[in-house]
Design a protein around this motif. Structure first.
Motif, PDB file in Angstrom:
ATOM      1  N   LEU A 155      36.634  42.770  32.396  1.00 52.80           N
ATOM      2  CA  LEU A 155      37.551  41.649  32.618  1.00 52.80           C
ATOM      3  C   LEU A 155      36.946  40.352  32.109  1.00 52.80           C
ATOM      4  CD1 LEU A 155      40.043  40.285  33.827  1.00 52.80           C
ATOM      5  CD2 LEU A 155      38.865  40.278  36.044  1.00 52.80           C
ATOM      6  N   TRP A 156      35.692  40.082  32.509  1.00 53.30           N
ATOM      7  CA  TRP A 156      35.067  38.843  32.084  1.00 53.30           C
ATOM      8  C   TRP A 156      34.789  38.838  30.583  1.00 53.30           C
ATOM      9  CZ3 TRP A 156      34.843  34.159  33.881  1.00 53.30           C
ATOM     10  CH2 TRP A 156      35.063  33.947  35.239  1.00 53.30           C
ATOM     11  N   LYS A 157      34.519  39.982  30.005  1.00 53.59           N
ATOM     12  CA  LYS A 157      34.349  40.057  28.548  1.00 53.59           C
ATOM     13  C   LYS A 157      35.615  39.574  27.848  1.00 53.59           C
ATOM     14  CE  LYS A 157      32.984  43.299  24.857  1.00 53.59           C
ATOM     15  NZ  LYS A 157      34.118  43.131  23.924  1.00 53.59           N
ATOM     16  N   TRP A 205      46.422  44.465  31.507  1.00 55.59           N
ATOM     17  CA  TRP A 205      46.281  44.101  32.922  1.00 55.59           C
ATOM     18  C   TRP A 205      46.252  42.587  33.067  1.00 55.59           C
ATOM     19  CZ3 TRP A 205      43.089  41.435  36.226  1.00 55.59           C
ATOM     20  CH2 TRP A 205      43.248  41.695  37.590  1.00 55.59           C
ATOM     21  N   ILE A 206      45.560  41.911  32.167  1.00 60.86           N
ATOM     22  CA  ILE A 206      45.525  40.448  32.200  1.00 60.86           C
ATOM     23  C   ILE A 206      46.936  39.882  32.044  1.00 60.86           C
ATOM     24  CG2 ILE A 206      44.809  38.416  30.876  1.00 60.86           C
ATOM     25  CD1 ILE A 206      42.141  39.830  30.366  1.00 60.86           C
ATOM     26  N   ALA A 207      47.703  40.434  31.112  1.00 63.06           N
ATOM     27  CA  ALA A 207      49.074  39.959  30.907  1.00 63.06           C
ATOM     28  C   ALA A 207      49.922  40.163  32.156  1.00 63.06           C
ATOM     29  CB  ALA A 207      49.697  40.686  29.715  1.00 63.06           C
ATOM     30  N   ASP A 208      49.662  41.265  32.881  1.00 65.27           N
ATOM     31  CA  ASP A 208      50.420  41.562  34.100  1.00 65.27           C
ATOM     32  C   ASP A 208      49.950  40.748  35.298  1.00 65.27           C
ATOM     33  OD1 ASP A 208      51.874  43.438  32.676  1.00 65.27           O
ATOM     34  OD2 ASP A 208      50.614  45.132  33.310  1.00 65.27           O
ATOM     35  N   ASN A 209      48.765  40.137  35.171  1.00 65.27           N
ATOM     36  CA  ASN A 209      48.179  39.357  36.269  1.00 65.27           C
ATOM     37  C   ASN A 209      47.736  37.984  35.762  1.00 65.27           C
ATOM     38  OD1 ASN A 209      47.700  41.471  38.712  1.00 65.27           O
ATOM     39  ND2 ASN A 209      47.365  42.501  36.755  1.00 65.27           N
ATOM     40  N   TYR A 246      41.279  47.256  42.841  1.00 69.50           N
ATOM     41  CA  TYR A 246      41.833  48.609  42.760  1.00 69.50           C
ATOM     42  C   TYR A 246      42.852  48.715  41.641  1.00 69.50           C
ATOM     43  CZ  TYR A 246      39.850  50.533  47.090  1.00 69.50           C
ATOM     44  OH  TYR A 246      39.007  51.022  48.043  1.00 69.50           O
ATOM     45  N   SER A 247      43.670  47.682  41.488  1.00 67.06           N
ATOM     46  CA  SER A 247      44.681  47.687  40.432  1.00 67.06           C
ATOM     47  C   SER A 247      44.042  47.808  39.054  1.00 67.06           C
ATOM     48  CB  SER A 247      45.521  46.407  40.522  1.00 67.06           C
ATOM     49  OG  SER A 247      46.375  46.273  39.412  1.00 67.06           O
ATOM     50  N   LEU A 248      42.995  47.021  38.822  1.00 66.34           N
ATOM     51  CA  LEU A 248      42.310  47.073  37.527  1.00 66.34           C
ATOM     52  C   LEU A 248      41.594  48.403  37.336  1.00 66.34           C
ATOM     53  CD1 LEU A 248      41.373  45.799  34.899  1.00 66.34           C
ATOM     54  CD2 LEU A 248      39.569  44.604  36.181  1.00 66.34           C
ATOM     55  N   GLU A 249      40.887  48.874  38.375  1.00 67.21           N
ATOM     56  CA  GLU A 249      40.186  50.154  38.266  1.00 67.21           C
ATOM     57  C   GLU A 249      41.149  51.304  37.994  1.00 67.21           C
ATOM     58  OE1 GLU A 249      36.109  50.276  40.721  1.00 67.21           O
ATOM     59  OE2 GLU A 249      37.896  50.259  41.989  1.00 67.21           O
ATOM     60  N   ASN A 250      42.285  51.288  38.659  1.00 69.51           N
ATOM     61  CA  ASN A 250      43.232  52.385  38.506  1.00 69.51           C
ATOM     62  C   ASN A 250      43.739  52.502  37.075  1.00 69.51           C
ATOM     63  OD1 ASN A 250      43.211  53.506  41.070  1.00 69.51           O
ATOM     64  ND2 ASN A 250      44.795  52.143  41.847  1.00 69.51           N
ATOM     65  N   VAL A 251      44.080  51.367  36.447  1.00 74.32           N
ATOM     66  CA  VAL A 251      44.583  51.471  35.076  1.00 74.32           C
ATOM     67  C   VAL A 251      43.466  51.830  34.107  1.00 74.32           C
ATOM     68  CG1 VAL A 251      46.537  49.932  35.445  1.00 74.32           C
ATOM     69  CG2 VAL A 251      44.363  48.961  34.666  1.00 74.32           C
ATOM     70  N   MET A 252      42.234  51.434  34.414  1.00 76.90           N
ATOM     71  CA  MET A 252      41.119  51.751  33.522  1.00 76.90           C
ATOM     72  C   MET A 252      40.660  53.196  33.652  1.00 76.90           C
ATOM     73  SD  MET A 252      38.758  48.282  33.823  1.00 76.90           S
ATOM     74  CE  MET A 252      37.419  49.000  32.850  1.00 76.90           C
ATOM     75  N   PHE A 253      40.550  53.684  34.894  1.00 76.36           N
ATOM     76  CA  PHE A 253      39.873  54.959  35.124  1.00 76.36           C
ATOM     77  C   PHE A 253      40.782  56.095  35.570  1.00 76.36           C
ATOM     78  CE2 PHE A 253      36.774  51.554  36.409  1.00 76.36           C
ATOM     79  CZ  PHE A 253      36.039  51.589  35.225  1.00 76.36           C
ATOM     80  N   ASN A 254      41.985  55.788  36.061  1.00 78.14           N
ATOM     81  CA  ASN A 254      42.890  56.831  36.530  1.00 78.14           C
ATOM     82  C   ASN A 254      44.058  57.067  35.595  1.00 78.14           C
ATOM     83  OD1 ASN A 254      41.488  57.430  38.843  1.00 78.14           O
ATOM     84  ND2 ASN A 254      42.745  56.164  40.180  1.00 78.14           N
ATOM     85  N   GLU A 255      44.694  56.002  35.185  1.00 82.98           N
ATOM     86  CA  GLU A 255      45.981  56.121  34.516  1.00 82.98           C
ATOM     87  C   GLU A 255      45.863  56.271  33.006  1.00 82.98           C
ATOM     88  OE1 GLU A 255      48.329  52.804  35.741  1.00 82.98           O
ATOM     89  OE2 GLU A 255      48.144  53.278  37.880  1.00 82.98           O
ATOM     90  N   ASN A 256      44.669  56.157  32.461  1.00 80.92           N
ATOM     91  CA  ASN A 256      44.477  56.262  31.010  1.00 80.92           C
ATOM     92  C   ASN A 256      43.336  57.206  30.704  1.00 80.92           C
ATOM     93  OD1 ASN A 256      46.267  54.065  29.562  1.00 80.92           O
ATOM     94  ND2 ASN A 256      45.504  53.115  31.437  1.00 80.92           N
ATOM     95  N   ASP A 257      43.494  57.993  29.644  1.00 81.83           N
ATOM     96  CA  ASP A 257      42.473  58.935  29.214  1.00 81.83           C
ATOM     97  C   ASP A 257      41.732  58.394  27.994  1.00 81.83           C
ATOM     98  OD1 ASP A 257      42.793  60.915  31.145  1.00 81.83           O
ATOM     99  OD2 ASP A 257      44.482  61.800  30.084  1.00 81.83           O
ATOM    100  N   THR A 258      41.120  57.251  28.140  1.00 80.75           N
ATOM    101  CA  THR A 258      40.378  56.649  27.047  1.00 80.75           C
ATOM    102  C   THR A 258      39.259  55.799  27.608  1.00 80.75           C
ATOM    103  OG1 THR A 258      40.496  55.163  25.128  1.00 80.75           O
ATOM    104  CG2 THR A 258      41.977  54.705  26.964  1.00 80.75           C
ATOM    105  N   ASP A 259      38.186  55.676  26.837  1.00 75.61           N
ATOM    106  CA  ASP A 259      37.105  54.759  27.178  1.00 75.61           C
ATOM    107  C   ASP A 259      37.223  53.445  26.415  1.00 75.61           C
ATOM    108  OD1 ASP A 259      35.903  56.466  28.998  1.00 75.61           O
ATOM    109  OD2 ASP A 259      34.760  57.494  27.437  1.00 75.61           O
ATOM    110  N   ASP A 260      38.305  53.298  25.648  1.00 73.89           N
ATOM    111  CA  ASP A 260      38.555  52.047  24.938  1.00 73.89           C
ATOM    112  C   ASP A 260      39.295  51.121  25.896  1.00 73.89           C
ATOM    113  OD1 ASP A 260      38.975  50.012  23.170  1.00 73.89           O
ATOM    114  OD2 ASP A 260      40.489  51.065  21.966  1.00 73.89           O
TER     115      ASP A 260
END
Length: 298
Positions: free
Chosen positions: A58-60, A285-289, A263-277
């Protein structure tokens, strides 16, 4: 949710990063931004601790939008704190106090910069499958055989591992259990495999973590307080951080992220997507928040 294969591959990828990433000299450029900060920022990320990965990504994204050049480097806690004290790293966002990383702050605290806690809801846990026949750590020793006589841990150098070894195991008489330490991805793989099969499993874990949304698990009660109470997740900078980054210092000192956002950020990064990009995921997520994110640099 991540698939079994995805979790395993992530472990390989992170392990590879850990093997090749050492402390690099931060601030490789002398260029200064208009706000008075050095342009280059190196953020050290603890291997396997997803709240730190999420906050760092996020900070990056936020800092690159402000004109900084940001590099993330993965490492174990010991070299991170050594690197911060030597000004080889600029920043890490995942120091848990007063318990988990106490030994490192006792050793390096006078040579690094505490920028304050950005989350006050963190907690170390021992988690089991939701339908396990026990609810408290003081029941685990007498029922160890139901869990294959194993407690599955994470990285050997993690603060959670130290607390489990020095406090939890002796306090609750778990010396006869096999305490397995390897990596966070390996622990999550064991957790997923066991819950998928309906087997009992006991793992070292922590809140906040996306595993609580992904798997049917519960925390064992800790009546003796061996795992400590709620902790704060702190940002720590290098010895020279405030001098090199006067503006960013203020932003980080005011940084706050509750569990709902995390939790919202972690979920989209690690649960809802199958990518490390993670870049495009974090940007969405930033656009949504946007209102929350805009407040980070006020």
């Amino acid at each position: 949710m991540k698939s079994f294969t995805k979790i395993a591959l992530s472990g390989v990828a992170v392990a590879g990063l850990l093997g090749v990433a050492g402390c690099s000299s931060s601030g490789s450029s002398d260029e200064t931004l208009e706000n008075g900060d050095a342009k280059d920022v190196t953020i050290a990320v603890f291997n396997g601790w997803d709240e730190g990965i999420a906050a760092s990504e996020l900070w990056k994204a936020v800092l690159e939008g402000e004109g900084y050049e940001v590099e993330l480097e993965y490492a174990d806690p010991a070299p991170v704190y050594q690197g911060l004290s030597d000004n080889d790293y600029d920043l890490t966002l995942d120091t848990w106090l007063p318990v988990t990383h106490k030994s490192y702050i006792d050793q390096y605290g006078d040579k690094i910069t505490d920028l304050g806690a950005w989350n006050e809801e963190a907690k170390l846990t021992i988690a089991v499958n939701e339908d396990a026949p026990i609810d408290s750590l003081d029941e685990l020793a007498d029922n160890a055989d139901l869990f294959g006589n194993q407690l599955v841990g994470i990285e050997p150098g993690a603060g959670l591992t130290e607390v489990t070894t020095d406090k939890v195991i002796p306090e609750y008489g778990l010396e006869d259990m096999d305490y397995l330490t390897s990596s966070t991805p390996a622990m999550l793989t064991e957790l997923k495999a066991a819950t998928d099969k309906g087997d009992n499993v006991a793992v070292t874990l922590w809140r906040p973590h996306w595993a609580y949304d992904a798997f049917p698990i519960k925390d064992l009660e800790d009546p003796k307080g061996a795992l400590g109470g709620a902790e704060g997740i702190h940002s720590f900078g290098s010895n020279e951080f405030e001098e090199k980054y006067p503006t960013l210092t203020g932003w980080l000192q005011n940084f706050s992220m509750d569990n709902e956002h995390l939790y919202s950020l972690e979920n989209v990064m690690f649960n809802e997507n199958d990518t490390d990009d993670y870049g495009p995921i974090v940007e969405q997520w930033i656009a949504d928040n946007q209102e929350y994110v805009d407040g980070l640099t006020k």
